[in-house]
Design an enzyme around this catalytic site. Structure first.
Site, PDB file in Angstrom:
ATOM      1  N   LYS A  45      30.116  16.211  50.220  1.00 58.74           N
ATOM      2  CA  LYS A  45      29.120  16.693  51.194  1.00 58.74           C
ATOM      3  C   LYS A  45      27.714  16.710  50.599  1.00 58.74           C
ATOM      4  CE  LYS A  45      30.900  20.328  53.667  1.00 58.74           C
ATOM      5  NZ  LYS A  45      31.638  21.607  53.818  1.00 58.74           N
ATOM      6  N   LYS A  47      26.396  18.652  48.733  1.00 60.03           N
ATOM      7  CA  LYS A  47      25.845  20.016  48.798  1.00 60.03           C
ATOM      8  C   LYS A  47      26.040  20.682  47.437  1.00 60.03           C
ATOM      9  CE  LYS A  47      26.503  21.642  53.604  1.00 60.03           C
ATOM     10  NZ  LYS A  47      27.118  22.708  54.422  1.00 60.03           N
TER      11      LYS A  47
HETATM   12  N1  C2G Z   1      27.373  27.635  61.931  1.00 58.01           N
HETATM   13  C1  C2G Z   1      26.936  28.197  63.140  1.00 58.01           C
HETATM   14  N2  C2G Z   1      25.656  28.548  63.286  1.00 58.01           N
HETATM   15  C2  C2G Z   1      24.766  28.383  62.272  1.00 58.01           C
HETATM   16  C3  C2G Z   1      25.191  27.832  61.045  1.00 58.01           C
HETATM   17  C4  C2G Z   1      26.513  27.464  60.889  1.00 58.01           C
HETATM   18  O1  C2G Z   1      27.747  28.354  64.072  1.00 58.01           O
HETATM   19  N3  C2G Z   1      23.459  28.748  62.473  1.00 58.01           N
HETATM   20  C5  C2G Z   1      28.780  27.242  61.807  1.00 58.01           C
HETATM   21  C6  C2G Z   1      28.951  25.747  61.574  1.00 58.01           C
HETATM   22  O2  C2G Z   1      28.899  25.037  62.816  1.00 58.01           O
HETATM   23  C7  C2G Z   1      30.336  25.690  60.948  1.00 58.01           C
HETATM   24  C8  C2G Z   1      30.404  27.011  60.158  1.00 58.01           C
HETATM   25  O3  C2G Z   1      29.356  27.856  60.679  1.00 58.01           O
HETATM   26  O4  C2G Z   1      31.347  25.695  61.963  1.00 58.01           O
HETATM   27  C9  C2G Z   1      30.188  26.813  58.671  1.00 58.01           C
HETATM   28  O5  C2G Z   1      28.964  26.119  58.505  1.00 58.01           O
HETATM   29  P1  C2G Z   1      28.718  25.350  57.100  1.00 58.01           P
HETATM   30  O6  C2G Z   1      29.016  26.263  55.984  1.00 58.01           O
HETATM   31  O7  C2G Z   1      27.406  24.660  57.181  1.00 58.01           O
HETATM   32  O8  C2G Z   1      29.914  24.288  57.139  1.00 58.01           O
HETATM   33  P2  C2G Z   1      29.803  22.700  57.139  1.00 58.01           P
HETATM   34  O9  C2G Z   1      28.976  22.232  56.006  1.00 58.01           O
HETATM   35  O10 C2G Z   1      29.455  22.298  58.510  1.00 58.01           O
HETATM   36  O11 C2G Z   1      31.328  22.285  56.747  1.00 58.01           O
HETATM   37  O12 C2G Z   1      35.440  20.025  57.199  1.00 58.01           O
HETATM   38  C10 C2G Z   1      34.379  20.666  57.868  1.00 58.01           C
HETATM   39  C11 C2G Z   1      33.291  21.065  56.934  1.00 58.01           C
HETATM   40  O13 C2G Z   1      33.799  21.756  55.813  1.00 58.01           O
HETATM   41  C12 C2G Z   1      32.270  21.902  57.679  1.00 58.01           C
END
Ligand code: C2G
Length: 144
Positions: A45, A47
């Protein structure tokens, strides 16, 4: 018992994450969070998280909506996770809308995308902190 699963990095836990986890739990009785490992974040990712996997796991386990935290080590573990944990519903924020629809044909789980919480993200927090640091540094230089 209705089991729900969601996946993510959850770095620098914020209210957008909490809103997602709360709504995911409201859809069932038991919520599993598959938490991206440091290696998965970095290798797949691009990240680099502020908090390590262990710290992010500790934070998630303290949330009343979360019943179990498991590691997410690959993009390809969702089908086996859903079968292993007998998951009824797969939930993600709608920034992922459509990306995981295949799960509803490859498993018996329902796929649900919930509205993202606007204006908050880990990236935005980091940007804001950096810009505030720049301002305070600038002010301190001017004051010298
Ligand atoms: N999220 C949200 N609102 C935000 C930020 C994040 O609803 N303002 C949700 C994202 O849509 C996700 C969850 O919180 O469903 C976790 O977000 P992240 O940690 O950014 O996860 P991500 O990098 O999208 O990883 O296999 C799937 C991945 O691991 C998802």
């Amino acid at each position: 018992m209705k089991r729900v699963i969601t996946y993510g990095t959850f770095d620098m836990l914020h209210y957008g994450h909490i809103n997602l986890l709360r709504r995911a739990k409201e859809r069932g009785d038991y919520l599993i969070v598959a938490l991206s490992t440091d290696e998965f974040n970095w290798n797949s990712k691009s990240k680099r998280t502020y908090f390590s996997f262990d710290k992010r796991k500790q934070l998630l386990e303290a949330i009343r909506y979360v019943d179990l935290v498991i590691p997410e080590e690959s993009w390809n573990q969702k089908v086996s996770d859903i079968k292993l944990y007998q998951v009824d519903e797969f939930v993600m924020g709608d920034d992922w809308a459509g990306q995981f629809d295949f799960l509803s044909t490859e498993t018996n789980a329902k796929v649900v995308y919930l509205e993202r919480t606007p204006e908050i993200s880990t990236t935005q927090i980091k940007k804001d902190l950096n810009s505030k640091n720049m301002v305070t540094e600038h002010v301190s230089i001017v004051q010298e």
